[in-house]
Write a protein that holds these residues in place. Structure first.
Motif, mmCIF file in Angstrom:
data_model
loop_
_atom_site.group_PDB
_atom_site.id
_atom_site.type_symbol
_atom_site.label_atom_id
_atom_site.label_comp_id
_atom_site.label_asym_id
_atom_site.label_seq_id
_atom_site.Cartn_x
_atom_site.Cartn_y
_atom_site.Cartn_z
ATOM 1 N N GLY A 225 -31.071 -48.670 4.390
ATOM 2 C CA GLY A 225 -29.907 -47.942 4.542
ATOM 3 C C GLY A 225 -31.092 -46.504 4.454
ATOM 4 O O GLY A 225 -31.497 -45.812 5.231
ATOM 5 N N HIS A 226 -30.411 -45.828 3.463
ATOM 6 C CA HIS A 226 -30.794 -44.009 3.808
ATOM 7 C C HIS A 226 -32.152 -43.979 3.671
ATOM 8 O O HIS A 226 -33.198 -43.289 2.782
ATOM 9 N N GLU A 227 -33.293 -45.229 2.990
ATOM 10 C CA GLU A 227 -34.296 -45.421 2.123
ATOM 11 C C GLU A 227 -35.893 -45.147 3.431
ATOM 12 O O GLU A 227 -36.569 -45.726 3.185
ATOM 13 N N ALA A 242 -36.464 -43.594 6.512
ATOM 14 C CA ALA A 242 -35.865 -43.636 7.939
ATOM 15 C C ALA A 242 -35.252 -42.288 8.399
ATOM 16 O O ALA A 242 -35.828 -41.271 7.611
ATOM 17 N N LYS A 244 -33.620 -38.200 9.744
ATOM 18 C CA LYS A 244 -32.961 -37.130 8.800
ATOM 19 C C LYS A 244 -32.309 -37.206 9.684
ATOM 20 O O LYS A 244 -32.416 -36.554 10.699
ATOM 21 N N GLU A 246 -27.535 -37.067 10.398
ATOM 22 C CA GLU A 246 -26.352 -37.450 9.894
ATOM 23 C C GLU A 246 -25.648 -37.762 10.391
ATOM 24 O O GLU A 246 -24.898 -38.209 11.400
ATOM 25 N N ALA A 247 -25.477 -39.419 9.346
ATOM 26 C CA ALA A 247 -24.747 -40.992 9.746
ATOM 27 C C ALA A 247 -23.119 -40.353 9.918
ATOM 28 O O ALA A 247 -22.420 -39.355 9.105
ATOM 29 N N ALA A 250 -20.707 -46.381 9.897
ATOM 30 C CA ALA A 250 -22.394 -47.178 9.827
ATOM 31 C C ALA A 250 -21.074 -48.177 10.741
ATOM 32 O O ALA A 250 -22.603 -49.338 10.026
ATOM 33 N N SER A 283 -30.812 -46.252 13.758
ATOM 34 C CA SER A 283 -30.280 -44.567 13.284
ATOM 35 C C SER A 283 -29.664 -44.438 14.595
ATOM 36 O O SER A 283 -28.370 -43.919 14.043
#
Length: 309
Positions: A225-227, A242, A244, A246-247, A250, A283
């Motif tokens: 995920g965001h890691e 990850a 940077k 803005e998601a 999902a 992403s």
């Protein structure tokens, strides 16, 4: 480039809506209604073909909703082989609430599959003409937990490479069948499979390397995920942070990751470059709300931001 095929045992009709605010009891009017064919393998094929590849979709379809799924697959100009079933194809929903920016996802279990139906699927797969098969998504009720392992044992003697992206017992049996090209578990799926509490990239890399060193998979890409993500390969594990961004959604991030990585490998790119392309693809899928998945322009733009390896 190798022609690929994908298998989706539990496909969906993916519906996405926007609403101003979620309320219980009261009727809520939606906007931006969108329908798309979904499920792991179908999503992989959608992105793979957008990138310029050729993919055939094998999938189960039935009931009153089955023809709708077939039509959506045709609308996306995907080559398909339908395995008919009696039960209705499931319908999954993703609702974006504008007031909070949160996305709510509703995914049914899927129809029960009879033994004659899943055995008919194996019979069709035995005749598959491809260089690589992506086995992706959950197994519906009635399909044995070792189904992906059975498919692997069916196709590997014919020289067809196998990519596996699933969860729970289906993933475990598939990995244990061995001789896979690529597996792509999420961190939670890897932890469940290995009975591990690995959390740092170093710990995750060690667990994934055990799968590679055992000969069960040549590559193990673990998404966090965001890691970021970790790739285990013969030369050792590597980590990518990850991006940077803005998601907005999902939906389909993991499937887009698989499609991007498989596409890059099919084009003869190195394992590390394929890993970078996979991260950019995953992403790209979350940039926009709904069921649109990754688009080539977004992937290429994000690839410039992925850390070199």
């Amino acid at each position: 480039m190798k022609n690929i095929a994908t298998l989706t045992m539990n496909p969906t009709i993916d519906v996405s809506y926007d609403i101003a605010r979620m309320h219980h009891t009261h009727k809520m009017r939606t906007r931006n209604e969108w329908y798309a064919p979904g499920g792991g393998g179908i999503n992989v094929a959608r992105v793979f073909t957008r990138l310029g590849g050729h993919a055939r979709c094998y999938y189960l379809s039935g009931g009153a909703t089955g023809p709708a799924l077939d039509g959506l697959i045709d609308a996306h100009q995907l080559v398909r082989t339908r395995i008919p079933i009696a039960g209705p194809t499931r319908v999954a929903s993703a609702v974006l609430e504008h007031e909070t920016g949160k996305e709510y996802r509703f995914t049914p279990q899927g129809p029960a599959i009879s033994e004659p139906e899943w055995r008919a699927c194996l019979d069709l797969l035995a005749e598959a003409d491809c260089g690589l098969m992506v086995l992706s998504g959950s197994l519906p009720p009635g399909v044995p937990d070792d189904f992906y392992a059975r498919v692997t044992r069916l196709l590997r003697p014919r020289g067809i490479e196998i990519v596996l992206d699933s969860s729970g017992p289906a993933l475990a049996h598939g990995i244990d069948a061995g001789d896979l090209l690529l597996i792509k578990p999420s961190l939670g799926e890897l932890q469940q499979y290995a009975g591990s509490k690995a959390e740092t990239p170093e710990e995750i890399g060690k667990v994934a390397m055990a799968i590679v060193e055992s000969g069960k998979a040549r590559l193990a890409a673990v998404t966090m995920g965001h890691e970021g993500a970790v790739l285990a390969r013969a030369e050792g594990p590597v980590f990518l942070p990850a991006l940077k961004i803005e998601a907005a959604s999902a939906v389909g991030a993991g499937d887009s990751f698989v499609a991007g990585m498989v596409f890059a490998l099919s084009m003869g790119r190195s394992e590390l470059e394929a890993f970078r392309f996979g991260l950019a693809s995953g992403s790209a899928a979350v940039l926009r709300a709904g069921t649109g998945l990754a688009h080539p322009g977004d992937i290429e733009q994000l690839l410039e931001q992925v850390q070199p390896l």
